[in-house]
Enzyme design. Structure first.
Site, short mmCIF file in Angstrom:
data_model
loop_
_atom_site.label_atom_id
_atom_site.label_comp_id
_atom_site.label_asym_id
_atom_site.label_seq_id
_atom_site.Cartn_x
_atom_site.Cartn_y
_atom_site.Cartn_z
N ASP A 132 0.86 -1.19 0.00
CA ASP A 132 0.00 0.00 0.00
C ASP A 132 0.89 1.24 0.00
O ASP A 132 1.57 1.52 0.98
CB ASP A 132 -0.89 -0.01 1.25
N HIS A 134 -0.32 4.24 -0.27
CA HIS A 134 -1.15 5.25 0.41
C HIS A 134 -1.48 6.47 -0.46
O HIS A 134 -2.20 7.36 0.00
CB HIS A 134 -0.50 5.72 1.71
N GLU A 160 -1.64 -1.10 -3.84
CA GLU A 160 -2.78 -0.29 -3.41
C GLU A 160 -2.46 1.20 -3.46
O GLU A 160 -1.39 1.64 -3.02
CB GLU A 160 -3.15 -0.68 -1.97
N GLU A 186 -10.61 2.93 -0.91
CA GLU A 186 -10.91 3.11 0.51
C GLU A 186 -11.25 4.56 0.87
O GLU A 186 -11.90 4.81 1.88
CB GLU A 186 -9.74 2.65 1.37
N HIS A 236 -11.72 -2.55 2.48
CA HIS A 236 -10.82 -1.89 3.42
C HIS A 236 -11.39 -2.03 4.82
O HIS A 236 -12.60 -1.96 5.03
CB HIS A 236 -10.71 -0.42 3.04
#
Length: 377
Positions: A132, A134, A160, A186, A236
């Site tokens: 991830d 972010h 991700e 998410e 998520h």
């Protein structure tokens, strides 16, 4: 704290939308809630999160009233267990996750992602590995692409949020140039935003959050859109607690395109205090049980009786799954017959659960014209 206070205030402002409505008409009620939000000019994760809380409660209530699990209301179950992945930022954490039975782990961050992911892949060549990034607002498409092209060599299950969700053009470019599957979702809440991601070819895995994406109703729609484009669903988890997690399990049990459910086992100290029966975890999965509603709550809770009623009264069915030594383990737990504003109409003990556990059912009928909050000790 401020977010919670704002959400509580917003939910209270929506009481007038629900009073006098039939609680079983979930679609109609969620649409009424959306209309009520329109004057505020917002339908992002904040508004969708508020709707999610109410929507999930309505599904839970419907399941409890009908004595069926929510996955049954959604069309039945596709699987008996839900695969989970957890977070592991290094080889030591990944080793612990593997020892607990997890088949997948995810590490987070941007700067050292390639190095750490390489070490984990070397130590565990067969585990499902996810990264991830972010999608921070300062991360350019070019910089992210360079990292993703290094990560794709590690046979990842997905990368991700390689860029911020506000950068759909960058996300599309990365998906076209990177061989690893791309995941996102998410940080958005409205179904139209999910539809654009999926139908626009931006992602391979959609990651709606049960507590942010319109609840069970919203998640079901998003999963159907994803299915139409051969996109997998891996909700998520965030830090939204056990209720949203329970709801995600019921949703994933009922859809064909389930990939994984993210799990935070220690996100909140009060996690075990709100559940009378935790989700059954083993071998990196949650068991899909035949529980009433979306998930059991502990014995102390409030039902806002004046918020949602049928024509004259609301039948409140409180169902508790208890062990055979119920009386010994909980000697002070009783169904009160002196609840103000409610009449105790029925009490029974029967064996309805598939695992043979006792199910104690207590029914209350609200007195006509009752408004207020019932507290069941």
């Amino acid at each position: 704290v401020y977010k919670r206070q704002a959400q509580e205030t917003a939910i209270k402002d929506l009481v007038h939308v629900l009073v006098g409505q039939d609680a079983s008409q979930i679609v109609a009620l969620t649409e009424r809630l959306k209309l009520a939000m329109m004057p505020h000019g917002m339908m992002g994760t904040f508004a969708s999160g508020i709707i999610a809380a109410i929507d999930t409660a309505l599904w839970d209530l419907q399941g409890k009233l009908l004595d069926v699990p929510v996955w049954q209301l959604l069309g039945g179950k596709m699987r008996d267990r839900i695969p989970l992945y957890c977070h592991a930022g290094n080889v030591v954490a990944a080793k612990q996750a593997v020892s607990m039975g997890y088949g997948g782990v995810k590490l987070s961050g941007y700067g050292t992602a390639v190095e750490r992911a390489s070490l984990i892949r070397e130590a565990f060549p067969d585990i499902d590995l996810m990264v991830d990034l972010h999608g921070p607002p300062w991360l350019t498409t070019a910089d992210s692409l360079a990292v993703c092209q290094e990560l794709e060599k590690l046979d990842l299950t997905f990368i991700e949020e390689p860029v911020a969700p506000e950068n759909p053009e960058g996300l599309l470019r990365i998906r076209e140039l990177v061989k690893a599957p791309i995941a996102s979702g998410e940080r958005i809440g409205d179904i139209s935003e999910f539809a654009r991601l999926v139908t626009g070819g931006h992602i391979d895995v959609i990651q709606p959050d049960t507590g942010r994406a319109g609840g069970i109703s919203g998640m079901k729609k998003i999963a159907a859109i994803a299915e139409s484009q051969f996109v997998k669903v891996a909700p998520h988890s965030g830090s939204l607690g056990p209720v949203a997690e329970y709801a995600a399990v019921h949703l994933l049990a009922s859809i064909p395109n389930c990939l994984y459910l993210e799990r935070f086992a220690d996100d909140w100290d009060g996690r075990e205090t709100v559940l009378s029966d935790s989700l059954a975890f083993s071998d990196g999965t949650f068991e899909v049980r035949r529980k009433f509603g979306a998930g059991p709550v502990r014995f102390v809770f409030e039902l806002s009786a004046g918020t949602i009623t049928t024509a004259d009264a609301l039948l409140c069915r409180l169902t508790l799954d208890v062990a055979d030594d119920y009386e010994a383990e909980f000697p002070d737990l009783v169904f009160p017959d002196d609840v103000p504003g409610a009449i105790l109409t029925d009490f029974e003990t029967s064996e309805k659960a598939e695992d043979g556990r006792l199910v104690r059912v207590c029914e209350y009928e609200l007195e006509p014209e009752y408004e207020g909050t019932l507290s069941f000790p």
